[in-house]
Scaffold this active site. Structure first.
Site, PDB file in Angstrom:
ATOM      1  N   SER A   1       2.830   7.538 -18.947  1.00 23.48           N
ATOM      2  CA  SER A   1       1.585   7.807 -18.222  1.00 23.48           C
ATOM      3  C   SER A   1       0.392   6.949 -18.654  1.00 23.48           C
ATOM      4  O   SER A   1      -0.435   6.569 -17.805  1.00 23.48           O
ATOM      5  CB  SER A   1       1.223   9.293 -18.299  1.00 23.48           C
ATOM      6  OG  SER A   1       1.034   9.703 -19.635  1.00 23.48           O
TER       7      SER A   1
ATOM      8  N   VAL B   1       2.690  -0.089   2.457  1.00 24.04           N
ATOM      9  CA  VAL B   1       1.640   0.936   2.389  1.00 24.04           C
ATOM     10  C   VAL B   1       2.196   2.348   2.293  1.00 24.04           C
ATOM     11  O   VAL B   1       1.430   3.304   2.156  1.00 24.04           O
ATOM     12  CB  VAL B   1       0.661   0.827   3.587  1.00 24.04           C
ATOM     13  CG1 VAL B   1      -0.036  -0.518   3.590  1.00 24.04           C
ATOM     14  CG2 VAL B   1       1.372   1.066   4.921  1.00 24.04           C
TER      15      VAL B   1
ATOM     16  N   SER C   1      -7.537  -6.845   9.783  1.00 25.35           N
ATOM     17  CA  SER C   1      -7.559  -5.989  10.964  1.00 25.35           C
ATOM     18  C   SER C   1      -7.275  -6.774  12.242  1.00 25.35           C
ATOM     19  O   SER C   1      -7.897  -7.802  12.503  1.00 25.35           O
ATOM     20  CB  SER C   1      -8.936  -5.322  11.085  1.00 25.35           C
ATOM     21  OG  SER C   1      -9.055  -4.632  12.312  1.00 25.35           O
ATOM     22  N   GLN C   2      -6.339  -6.278  13.039  1.00 26.48           N
ATOM     23  CA  GLN C   2      -6.090  -6.876  14.355  1.00 26.48           C
ATOM     24  C   GLN C   2      -7.153  -6.447  15.363  1.00 26.48           C
ATOM     25  O   GLN C   2      -7.232  -7.001  16.457  1.00 26.48           O
ATOM     26  CB  GLN C   2      -4.701  -6.474  14.861  1.00 26.48           C
ATOM     27  CG  GLN C   2      -3.568  -7.082  14.075  1.00 26.48           C
ATOM     28  CD  GLN C   2      -2.208  -6.647  14.596  1.00 26.48           C
ATOM     29  OE1 GLN C   2      -2.064  -5.577  15.206  1.00 26.48           O
ATOM     30  NE2 GLN C   2      -1.196  -7.460  14.346  1.00 26.48           N
TER      31      GLN C   2
ATOM     32  N   ARG D   1      -4.350  -6.211  21.357  1.00 22.79           N
ATOM     33  CA  ARG D   1      -3.404  -6.210  20.228  1.00 22.79           C
ATOM     34  C   ARG D   1      -2.170  -5.345  20.467  1.00 22.79           C
ATOM     35  O   ARG D   1      -1.179  -5.449  19.742  1.00 22.79           O
ATOM     36  CB  ARG D   1      -4.108  -5.734  18.957  1.00 22.79           C
ATOM     37  CG  ARG D   1      -4.564  -4.292  19.013  1.00 22.79           C
ATOM     38  CD  ARG D   1      -5.217  -3.837  17.715  1.00 22.79           C
ATOM     39  NE  ARG D   1      -5.890  -2.559  17.890  1.00 22.79           N
ATOM     40  CZ  ARG D   1      -6.283  -1.783  16.883  1.00 22.79           C
ATOM     41  NH1 ARG D   1      -6.062  -2.155  15.648  1.00 22.79           N
ATOM     42  NH2 ARG D   1      -6.914  -0.644  17.127  1.00 22.79           N
TER      43      ARG D   1
ATOM     44  N   CYS E   1       0.029  -0.129 -13.488  1.00 24.61           N
ATOM     45  CA  CYS E   1       1.324  -0.589 -14.004  1.00 24.61           C
ATOM     46  C   CYS E   1       2.460   0.388 -13.734  1.00 24.61           C
ATOM     47  O   CYS E   1       3.590  -0.018 -13.434  1.00 24.61           O
ATOM     48  CB  CYS E   1       1.221  -0.845 -15.510  1.00 24.61           C
ATOM     49  SG  CYS E   1       0.204  -2.263 -15.941  1.00 24.61           S
ATOM     50  N   ARG E   2       2.177   1.652 -13.840  1.00 20.08           N
ATOM     51  CA  ARG E   2       3.228   2.647 -13.605  1.00 20.08           C
ATOM     52  C   ARG E   2       3.680   2.620 -12.151  1.00 20.08           C
ATOM     53  O   ARG E   2       4.883   2.690 -11.858  1.00 20.08           O
ATOM     54  CB  ARG E   2       2.716   4.037 -13.978  1.00 20.08           C
ATOM     55  CG  ARG E   2       3.818   5.068 -14.209  1.00 20.08           C
ATOM     56  CD  ARG E   2       3.195   6.414 -14.537  1.00 20.08           C
ATOM     57  NE  ARG E   2       4.159   7.355 -15.080  1.00 20.08           N
ATOM     58  CZ  ARG E   2       3.893   8.642 -15.287  1.00 20.08           C
ATOM     59  NH1 ARG E   2       2.682   9.120 -14.988  1.00 20.08           N
ATOM     60  NH2 ARG E   2       4.805   9.447 -15.778  1.00 20.08           N
TER      61      ARG E   2
ATOM     62  N   ARG F   1      11.826  -1.826  -4.521  1.00 18.67           N
ATOM     63  CA  ARG F   1      11.723  -2.982  -3.630  1.00 18.67           C
ATOM     64  C   ARG F   1      12.389  -4.246  -4.146  1.00 18.67           C
ATOM     65  O   ARG F   1      12.571  -5.195  -3.380  1.00 18.67           O
ATOM     66  CB  ARG F   1      10.249  -3.261  -3.315  1.00 18.67           C
ATOM     67  CG  ARG F   1       9.522  -2.075  -2.667  1.00 18.67           C
ATOM     68  CD  ARG F   1      10.195  -1.609  -1.387  1.00 18.67           C
ATOM     69  NE  ARG F   1       9.413  -0.546  -0.736  1.00 18.67           N
ATOM     70  CZ  ARG F   1       9.711   0.010   0.424  1.00 18.67           C
ATOM     71  NH1 ARG F   1      10.807  -0.392   1.074  1.00 18.67           N
ATOM     72  NH2 ARG F   1       8.959   0.956   0.950  1.00 18.67           N
TER      73      ARG F   1
END
Length: 246
Positions: free
Chosen positions: A65, A88, A99-100, A158, A175-176, A185
């Site tokens: 932690s 996300v 932003s589109q 869009r 970092c965690r 990933r």
């Protein structure tokens, strides 16, 4: 509308990161007040190798932690909207994405999947569709502007843009959270694009903070076995079931 390549740059990381984590870990096991030792830490009076060794030793115990006190901020370009939608989903992070709605996409860049790129007829059809999308976007935007909706033209036009549309994003993770992100990933089962981005981020983290990220990566690389069910395993490591089979 050219094809866009991935680019990942480190914008910032927490200053005095090793000293900060050393102080945070020490506070957990130290009767005194770590603020009293802080000047000695940042003035280099405490050996950095000893600090790194102490932090690594505590991490090996599973106490992780305190590494949340240090964060990295990356700027990323050359990823698709399909990729950013995956990124996300990692909630313990901060994002600022192009932003589109406010950025005109008349000259939209795009991401070309390698599997499509290596098949000539697939590539030709993909690129032709990108041209069709670009033309439709420009036509719709012009129609909306001419209809008096200039300030809102982008946000409506869009809707025809594809998931292949290139986007740019700033990402901050502690970092965690980064280690968890890499666990998932950098795995061979992750989608190729987000895995490529994660691999680039991991290289940067290892170069800048080896005491924390030396062994970071896909879960199997840290555990020594694949945590997935056998039907999902890629074969690089045995599954836990295989290891425990009698």
């Amino acid at each position: 509308m050219p094809e866009k390549d991935l680019r990942v740059e480190l914008l910032s990381m927490t200053p005095n990161s090793l000293e900060l984590l050393y102080a945070a870990f020490r506070q957990c096991y130290h009767a005194g007040f770590v603020a009293d030792m802080w000047p000695r830490l940042i003035n280099g009076e405490v050996d950095k190798e000893k600090q790194a060794e102490f932090v690594s030793k505590i991490l090996e115990s599973g106490h992780t932690s305190p590494i949340e006190h240090v964060s990295f901020t990356f700027a990323v370009e050359g990823i698709s909207r399909a990729c950013s939608h995956q990124v996300v989903r990692h909630r313990l992070a901060s994002y600022s994405q192009q932003s589109q709605r406010y950025v005109t996409e008349s000259d939209m860049d795009y991401i070309l999947p390698p599997a499509i790129a290596k098949i000539p007829e697939a590539r030709e059809r993909f690129e032709r569709f990108m041209e069709e999308v670009g033309s439709a976007y420009k036509d719709l935007r012009e129609i909306l502007v001419n209809a008096g909706r200039e300030d809102k033209a982008n946000e409506d036009a869009r809707f025809v843009l594809p998931q292949a549309a290139e986007t740019k994003i700033v990402i901050t993770m502690n970092c965690r959270s980064l280690i968890h992100f890499f666990n998932l990933r950098c795995c061979q089962r992750a989608q190729w694009e987000v895995r490529k981005m994660a691999d680039e981020m991991l290289k940067i983290c290892k170069d800048n903070f080896p005491a924390i990220f030396r062994y970071a990566g896909a879960s199997c690389e840290q555990l020594g076995y694949c945590p997935e069910a056998e039907r999902f395993a890629c074969g690089r490591y045995p599954t836990l079931k295989q290891l425990t089979a009698k």
